[in-house]
Design an enzyme around this catalytic site. Sequence first.
Site, PDB file in Angstrom:
ATOM      1  N   GLU A 178     -12.562  75.333  42.186  1.00  6.89           N
ATOM      2  CA  GLU A 178     -13.662  74.619  41.267  1.00  6.89           C
ATOM      3  C   GLU A 178     -15.204  75.336  40.855  1.00  6.89           C
ATOM      4  O   GLU A 178     -16.410  75.455  40.408  1.00  6.89           O
ATOM      5  CB  GLU A 178     -13.703  73.340  42.062  1.00  6.89           C
ATOM      6  CG  GLU A 178     -14.900  72.672  42.140  1.00  6.89           C
ATOM      7  CD  GLU A 178     -14.693  71.660  42.930  1.00  6.89           C
ATOM      8  OE1 GLU A 178     -13.205  71.181  43.114  1.00  6.89           O
ATOM      9  OE2 GLU A 178     -15.623  71.140  43.789  1.00  6.89           O
ATOM     10  N   GLY A 200       1.168  66.920  52.067  1.00  7.23           N
ATOM     11  CA  GLY A 200       0.565  67.209  53.221  1.00  7.23           C
ATOM     12  C   GLY A 200       0.206  65.512  53.606  1.00  7.23           C
ATOM     13  O   GLY A 200       1.506  64.814  54.484  1.00  7.23           O
ATOM     14  N   ASP A 221      -4.356  88.277  47.501  1.00  8.28           N
ATOM     15  CA  ASP A 221      -5.540  88.701  47.701  1.00  8.28           C
ATOM     16  C   ASP A 221      -5.314  88.058  49.518  1.00  8.28           C
ATOM     17  O   ASP A 221      -5.881  88.917  50.477  1.00  8.28           O
ATOM     18  CB  ASP A 221      -6.918  89.400  47.931  1.00  8.28           C
ATOM     19  CG  ASP A 221      -6.898  90.342  46.890  1.00  8.28           C
ATOM     20  OD1 ASP A 221      -5.615  90.905  46.667  1.00  8.28           O
ATOM     21  OD2 ASP A 221      -7.778  90.447  45.997  1.00  8.28           O
ATOM     22  N   TRP A 233     -16.694  71.049  49.324  1.00  6.63           N
ATOM     23  CA  TRP A 233     -17.296  69.037  49.351  1.00  6.63           C
ATOM     24  C   TRP A 233     -17.570  68.886  50.275  1.00  6.63           C
ATOM     25  O   TRP A 233     -17.762  67.736  50.548  1.00  6.63           O
ATOM     26  CB  TRP A 233     -15.498  68.537  49.387  1.00  6.63           C
ATOM     27  CG  TRP A 233     -14.987  69.047  48.063  1.00  6.63           C
ATOM     28  CD1 TRP A 233     -15.061  69.805  47.390  1.00  6.63           C
ATOM     29  CD2 TRP A 233     -12.996  69.283  48.001  1.00  6.63           C
ATOM     30  NE1 TRP A 233     -13.700  69.370  46.254  1.00  6.63           N
ATOM     31  CE2 TRP A 233     -13.234  69.607  47.370  1.00  6.63           C
ATOM     32  CE3 TRP A 233     -12.447  68.569  48.782  1.00  6.63           C
ATOM     33  CZ2 TRP A 233     -11.870  69.321  46.243  1.00  6.63           C
ATOM     34  CZ3 TRP A 233     -10.965  68.870  48.429  1.00  6.63           C
ATOM     35  CH2 TRP A 233     -10.722  69.052  47.353  1.00  6.63           C
ATOM     36  N   HIS A 292      -1.141  62.514  39.541  1.00 12.33           N
ATOM     37  CA  HIS A 292      -2.096  61.793  39.351  1.00 12.33           C
ATOM     38  C   HIS A 292      -1.884  60.411  38.931  1.00 12.33           C
ATOM     39  O   HIS A 292      -2.430  59.663  37.897  1.00 12.33           O
ATOM     40  CB  HIS A 292      -3.454  62.476  38.180  1.00 12.33           C
ATOM     41  CG  HIS A 292      -3.503  64.066  39.039  1.00 12.33           C
ATOM     42  ND1 HIS A 292      -2.829  65.409  38.821  1.00 12.33           N
ATOM     43  CD2 HIS A 292      -4.415  63.963  40.252  1.00 12.33           C
ATOM     44  CE1 HIS A 292      -3.338  65.638  40.024  1.00 12.33           C
ATOM     45  NE2 HIS A 292      -4.830  65.183  40.510  1.00 12.33           N
ATOM     46  N   CYS A 344      -0.057  67.920  44.232  1.00  7.63           N
ATOM     47  CA  CYS A 344      -0.505  68.117  45.246  1.00  7.63           C
ATOM     48  C   CYS A 344      -0.215  66.659  46.698  1.00  7.63           C
ATOM     49  O   CYS A 344       0.635  65.672  45.986  1.00  7.63           O
ATOM     50  CB  CYS A 344      -1.834  67.031  44.787  1.00  7.63           C
ATOM     51  SG  CYS A 344      -3.562  67.346  45.279  1.00  7.63           S
ATOM     52  N   LYS A 354     -17.424  49.446  42.638  1.00  5.31           N
ATOM     53  CA  LYS A 354     -15.973  49.771  42.815  1.00  5.31           C
ATOM     54  C   LYS A 354     -15.368  48.578  43.025  1.00  5.31           C
ATOM     55  O   LYS A 354     -14.006  48.714  42.268  1.00  5.31           O
ATOM     56  CB  LYS A 354     -16.211  50.992  43.922  1.00  5.31           C
ATOM     57  CG  LYS A 354     -14.591  51.060  44.559  1.00  5.31           C
ATOM     58  CD  LYS A 354     -14.308  51.743  46.048  1.00  5.31           C
ATOM     59  CE  LYS A 354     -13.115  52.064  46.998  1.00  5.31           C
ATOM     60  NZ  LYS A 354     -12.621  52.913  45.674  1.00  5.31           N
ATOM     61  N   ARG A 381     -21.370  49.996  46.832  1.00  2.00           N
ATOM     62  CA  ARG A 381     -20.745  50.554  46.018  1.00  2.00           C
ATOM     63  C   ARG A 381     -19.912  49.116  45.067  1.00  2.00           C
ATOM     64  O   ARG A 381     -18.640  48.888  45.525  1.00  2.00           O
ATOM     65  CB  ARG A 381     -19.472  51.120  47.139  1.00  2.00           C
ATOM     66  CG  ARG A 381     -19.291  52.583  47.574  1.00  2.00           C
ATOM     67  CD  ARG A 381     -18.222  52.960  48.426  1.00  2.00           C
ATOM     68  NE  ARG A 381     -17.751  52.642  49.144  1.00  2.00           N
ATOM     69  CZ  ARG A 381     -16.783  52.507  49.532  1.00  2.00           C
ATOM     70  NH1 ARG A 381     -15.941  53.281  49.122  1.00  2.00           N
ATOM     71  NH2 ARG A 381     -16.339  52.363  50.412  1.00  2.00           N
TER      72      ARG A 381
END
Length: 759
Positions: free
Chosen positions: A610, A437, A661, A566, A699, A731, A24, A21
Amino acid sequence: MTSTNTGGATVYGYPRQGANRQLKKATEAYWAGRTDADTLLSAARDLRLRRLVELRDAGLDEIPSNDFSLYDHVLDTAWLVGAIPRRHAVVGEGLDRYFAMARGAADVPPLEMTKWFDTNYHYLVPELGPDTEFTLDPTKPLTEFAEALEHGILTRPVVLGPISFLLLAKDPTGTSEPLALLDRLLPLYIDLLGQLRAAGAEWVQLDEPALVTDQPAAVLERVAETYAALAAERVRPKILVASYFDRLGDALPVLADSPVEGLAIDFTGPAVANLEHLAAIGGVPGKRLVAGVVNGRNIWAADLAAALTTLDTLYGLAGSLDVSASCSLLHVPLDVTLERDLHPEIAGWLAFARQKVAEVVTLRVGLAEGRAAIAEALGDNADRLASRVGSPIVRVPEVRDRAVTDADLHRASPYEKRRQAQQARLALPDLPTTTIGSFPQTSELRKARAELRAGRLSDEAYEDAMRAEIRSVIAAQEELGIDVLVHGEPERNDMVQYFAEQLAGFVATRHGWVQSYGTRYVRPPIIAGDVSRPAPMTVEWSTYAASLTPRPVKGMLTGPVTMLAWSFVRDDQPEAETARQVALALRDEVADLESAGIAVIQVDEPALRETLPLRQADRAAYLEWAVTSFTLATSGVRDETQIHTHMCYAEFGDVLQAIIDMDADVISLEAARSNMAIVTDLTAAAYPNEVGPGVWDIHSPRVPSVEEIIGHLRTATASFPANRLWVNPDCGLKTRGYPEVHATLANLVTATAAVRSDH
Ligand SMILES: Nc1nc2c(c(=O)[nH]1)N[C@@H](CNc1ccc(C(=O)N[C@@H](CCC(=O)N[C@@H](CCC(=O)N[C@@H](CCC(=O)O)C(=O)O)C(=O)O)C(=O)O)cc1)CN2
Ligand SMILES: [Zn+2]
């Protein structure tokens, strides 16, 4: 029909980050001001050149260029055509402006980010409107083409095609259709093609993945006109139009009839229907066909014999036939052989990017020289596939035989009755406050985990560090006055990988990084066999957190659909069966949390939207197993146990009925960026349960003011009953820093108090 030439071996794209990486690290060092632009750019060039040499030495006949990106290839395309919003055009220059579009700058919000088709890769959404003036900046594709040529490698530049670019873009005011800008955009593509040709390019690849989604006839007409116009230019490379991820449907004859020289088509997964369709329309005689026969987005070793059969069928349907992976290899990790801890038998079943390139090359040899020329590879491949079919890791009778009854698929009582029991137990105010969370994943937490892995920190010391973090997160929430607390998820490297590491049937990797967005990566686990839960996974952490406070603490799990979405999912049985197994493991965890006294349990399903199939025709079947697996996981609890779920990718419109549902008592949804629009949708759909529309767009590092949050809450209470509304961020907070988290949660609690007193 015998005039087919066997072409070469190629791919459309390759992982960008490097084996360690490096990209990164170089990018984040630049962002932090630790290095300069030249250092980043030279690290990037170094990575590209190593990739070129690697792919050439692996035996590819044609290597792509311009598939590399410092952040995202859709952002690169926006930059290429000068689609730079005014607010970004005034920020710095060059790299800094580019990164401002990606990440924002002081007071300048970034472009919106969203999922790239049904993958876990995110692209930046170009902002276009009637005033957009395009200007070509071909520096990137030209530079990357030229640097490869200097090393003796004639590459095929890859550029997002004009139709897909516009269909993926948005007018932020919602008042115009980006596709209307096509006539304005095409001259730039013509200019670009001319410049690539002048630089020596013989082929260019224009990616049109948007053509595998349902498109009206009017759009397909524009496709025909566009490629007729591009092909009519005299000075240009030959054009290869690529699509992937699903079948082309009505777009296939349109492309087949267009005067471009080549088509690259996916023949794997749901796109396998392209095979029959192509034969039915008589193929693409005279054209180059690049056949994506090695699945580019899963990690299973290809069935080489089956791929050769597909290639045999395609042979004769085109002027020339090349072998490729079905899509860019961006979506898979780099190299299986980096995984030292993998069970060797399982390792033999897998192919990451490097192994897929080898498969493509082997298939090309087989196609050109006959099966005998690759007999050894075919034999080895057949052995590996056979070992997988017969392995006791793959099929575990106790798991397969576990019965599910209809009663297991829904809660014992209807929502209204559960609500009363939950109110009696939890005694929450109207507009209860909570978070999703995770709290910030600090570098200390990540370092502790790295030290644990390296054996420099004992299990006890690691657990002590996590408990200390939980104490501090609980104390902070109590001080802020939050109503339903979380433990903060400090012990989780990732919300999917953490569970995968504890579930039998899943295999986690150490180096299998895949880009999710920008410099953020995930290591998707592999579902190799039947899934079961050897022991409780979260109960100790949740009960520890609950022991620290009289307030309710939410248990926190990742739902079955997201666990599949994922991960790399086994391809030897229907996804519905794999989801059922994961759901049953989670159902046991939910039961254990309930028995341990946890009154509120959240089962996250952020990926539900997604993985919605790209083609409408496939959606009902998916939603059926998606909803069933969620209810199977969550419906075993008593009335007074409150089930939450969470989703954070917008455009819930397509899945509203599924949300109903799922019958969670409470759902928290991303809503801040769209100014609570979802609340009106839920009202219109008569959503019967409780909802927490996110009032903070997590975000960005921005701290929303009390007034802004009050505004969001009043918008929500205007259309939805306040006694069924919750207040929470969009989120989890894992990518945020503590200063913003404290400041925003304080504002959130203050705003809630103000709105409660309205009622
Ligand atoms: N699977 C998944 N998909 C998702 C999401 C998600 O949460 N999970 N969220 C959405 C957004 N996507 C995201 C994807 C990645 C990250 C992210 O933060 N990734 C981290 C890695 C997270 C991780 O795996 N952390 C590990 C390993 C961290 C690491 O790099 N360790 C270093 C050492 C670290 C140190 O010393 O500080 C090493 O191993 O070399 C841990 O905490 O244990 C990163 O790229 O940096 C965030 C959001 C959509 N898709
Ligand atoms: Zn989320």
